[in-house]
Write a protein that holds these residues in place. Structure first.
Motif, PDB file in Angstrom:
ATOM      1  N   ARG A 166      36.158  37.651  35.596  1.00 62.76           N
ATOM      2  CA  ARG A 166      37.606  37.580  36.084  1.00 62.76           C
ATOM      3  C   ARG A 166      38.268  36.790  35.007  1.00 62.76           C
ATOM      4  NH1 ARG A 166      38.290  35.955  42.476  1.00 62.76           N
ATOM      5  NH2 ARG A 166      36.437  37.405  43.275  1.00 62.76           N
ATOM      6  N   GLN A 210      37.603  41.657  44.935  1.00 63.83           N
ATOM      7  CA  GLN A 210      38.934  41.395  45.706  1.00 63.83           C
ATOM      8  C   GLN A 210      40.018  40.972  44.795  1.00 63.83           C
ATOM      9  OE1 GLN A 210      38.222  38.130  48.124  1.00 63.83           O
ATOM     10  NE2 GLN A 210      37.707  36.641  46.518  1.00 63.83           N
ATOM     11  N   HIS A 211      39.976  40.895  43.504  1.00 63.29           N
ATOM     12  CA  HIS A 211      40.884  40.590  42.709  1.00 63.29           C
ATOM     13  C   HIS A 211      41.455  41.974  41.953  1.00 63.29           C
ATOM     14  CE1 HIS A 211      37.556  40.745  39.969  1.00 63.29           C
ATOM     15  NE2 HIS A 211      38.278  40.802  38.847  1.00 63.29           N
ATOM     16  N   ASN A 233      46.994  43.258  44.023  1.00 67.33           N
ATOM     17  CA  ASN A 233      46.648  41.812  44.239  1.00 67.33           C
ATOM     18  C   ASN A 233      47.651  40.793  44.533  1.00 67.33           C
ATOM     19  OD1 ASN A 233      44.802  39.639  43.690  1.00 67.33           O
ATOM     20  ND2 ASN A 233      45.226  39.532  41.525  1.00 67.33           N
TER      21      ASN A 233
END
Length: 357
Positions: A262, A283-284, A356
C-alpha cells in the motif's frame, strides 16, 4: 515428476507447484481446468532461436512467443478416496509453454490427463515422445498433431489473415483416419460464457483494458478466474494487452508482496484470485470484479450473494483525466440502484467495479 523443456530454478518449480492446485476455499471436486502465467525472472528475457523469431514475424501480436513469461495449463483432479490418509485423491497435470495457445493445450490435457491419472509416468513419457515429433507452429498453416491415437487438427493464424477466418480444409480431414479432433481456434475463448455475468458492463471493462487499469477478478474457482482474466485481456484484440496479467494468482506467488503493498499505487495488472483473503488485501484497488459467491469467516466480510438481477444497476460513467491520450480511467457507479421486485438491498449485483473511496 517433471518433464521440462525449460531450465527452471527450484524457486520457479515451487511456484508452479503452488499454482497447480486450487485454493482450499475453492472446494473443487472432480476434474478442474484452469491456467496461470508466471514471470520468467526479473529483468531477464529468454533468447529466441531463428525459428521462433521467424514465427513472431508472421504471427499476430497476441499469439507470439513470450520472452518474459511462461503460460501454465492445469488439469486438476480431486475425488474422495478412503484409502488415502487425507481422504481425497489430489493430483494435477501441468503443461508449460511460452505460447498462449489456450484452446489447443486445454484440449490436449483433456486427452492426456485422465489416462495419466490411471497409468501414471509410463503414459506421460509416451505422450512426451509423441509431442517431441510434432512440427513447429507455422502461422497461416494447419497442423495435424498425433497423440494417444488421436490426431488434433488446428490452424495457426497469420498476421495477414482476415479477422474471423479459420481455413481448416475439409480435404485435409478426409485424408485422416480416424477423423481428426478439430479445434476451431487455437486461442479464442467463448466470450459470452466468460462475460455472461457482466454483459451489462462490457463496454466499461473494454475501456478499462484499453486504459491498462489495475483490475482484480474475484471468483469462486480458478476456472472462472482464469477464463475471465483471459477473456478480459483478449477483448481488445487484435490489439495486444501490453500490461501484466495473472489468470490465477495466489498468496504464494513471487509477486505477492509487490502487488499487495500500500506504499504505492496498484500496478497496471489484471489479477484473478479465489482466496477470500484478497477481499481485504485488495480493497484499496480501484477496480474489483466479483463473480459468484465468496464466503468469509464470521468475523470477515459478509457472504456475497448471486441474484438474477435484470436491471439493478443504474448508468455508469467513465471519466478520464490524465497525462496522455489514455492516461487513467475512474469508474463511478450511479448512486441510485433500482432493485427488481423481491430483492433486498442486502444483495450484491453480479459484478461490482468501483473506485477507491
Amino acid at each position: 515428476c517433471f518433464y521440462f523443456a525449460f531450465c527452471f530454478s527450484s524457486f520457479q518449480k515451487t511456484s508452479i507447484c503452488y499454482l497447480s492446485f486450487p485454493d482450499s476455499y475453492s472446494g473443487c471436486l472432480g476434474d478442474t481446468q484452469f491456467s496461470f502465467r508466471i514471470r520468467q525472472s526479473v529483468g531477464h528475457k529468454l533468447s529466441m532461436n531463428g525459428e521462433e523469431e521467424k514465427y513472431n514475424r508472421d504471427a499476430p501480436v497476441v499469439l507470439q512467443w513470450d520472452r518474459a513469461h511462461y503460460y501454465g495449463f492445469v488439469y486438476f483432479r480431486q475425488v474422495k478416496d478412503s484409502t488415502i490418509k487425507r481422504g481425497y485423491f489430489q493430483k494435477s497435470l501441468v503443461l508449460i509453454s511460452r505460447l498462449p495457445f489456450v484452446n489447443l493445450f486445454c484440449s490436449l490435457l483433456q486427452l492426456v490427463a485422465p489416462e495419466y491419472f490411471e497409468k501414471l509416468e509410463p503414459c506421460l513419457e509416451a505422450v512426451c515422445n509423441e509431442i517431441d515429433q510434432w512440427p513447429a507452429p507455422v502461422p497461416g498453416k494447419t497442423l495435424s498433431l498425433p497423440v494417444m491415437g488421436v490426431v488434433i487438427q488446428v490452424w495457426i493464424p497469420s498476421k495477414n489473415d482476415k479477422i474471423g477466418t479459420s481455413p481448416l480444409k475439409q480435404s485435409n480431414q478426409e485424408n485422416l483416419l480416424p477423423a481428426p479432433m478439430v479445434i476451431p481456434t487455437v486461442n479464442e475463448l467463448d466470450f459470452f460464457r466468460c462475460f455472461q455475468q457482466i454483459l451489462i458492463h462490457i463496454q466499461m471493462v473494454w475501456e478499462l483494458m484499453l486504459l491498462g487499469e489495475p483490475v482484480i477478478v474475484m471468483a469462486t474457482s480458478p476456472t472462472v478466474s482464469s477464463d475471465t482474466v483471459l477473456a478480459l485481456i483478449s477483448c481488445i484484440a487484435p490489439l495486444k494487452y501490453c500490461c501484466d496479467y495473472r489468470p490465477y494468482f495466489t498468496i504464494h506467488d513471487n509477486e505477492f508482496k509487490e502487488y499487495t503493498t500500500r506504499t504505492q499505487a496498484p500496478p497496471n495488472v489484471v489479477l484473478g484470485v479465489t482466496n477470500p483473503f484478497f477481499i481485504k488485501t485488495f480493497q484499496h484497488w480501484p477496480h474489483i470484479i466479483r463473480l459468484g459467491e465468496i464466503k468469509m469467516s464470521a468475523g470477515g466480510v459478509r457472504a456475497l450473494r448471486i441474484e438474477a438481477f435484470r436491471s439493478c444497476i443504474g448508468g455508469c460513467q467513465l471519466s478520464r483525466a490524465g497525462r496522455s491520450n489514455l492516461a487513467s480511467g475512474v469508474v463511478k457507479p450511479s448512486a441510485a440502484l433500482e432493485l427488481p421486485t423481491g430483492l433486498s438491498r442486502d444483495c450484491e449485483p453480479l459484478m461490482v467495479i468501483y473506485p477507491n473511496k
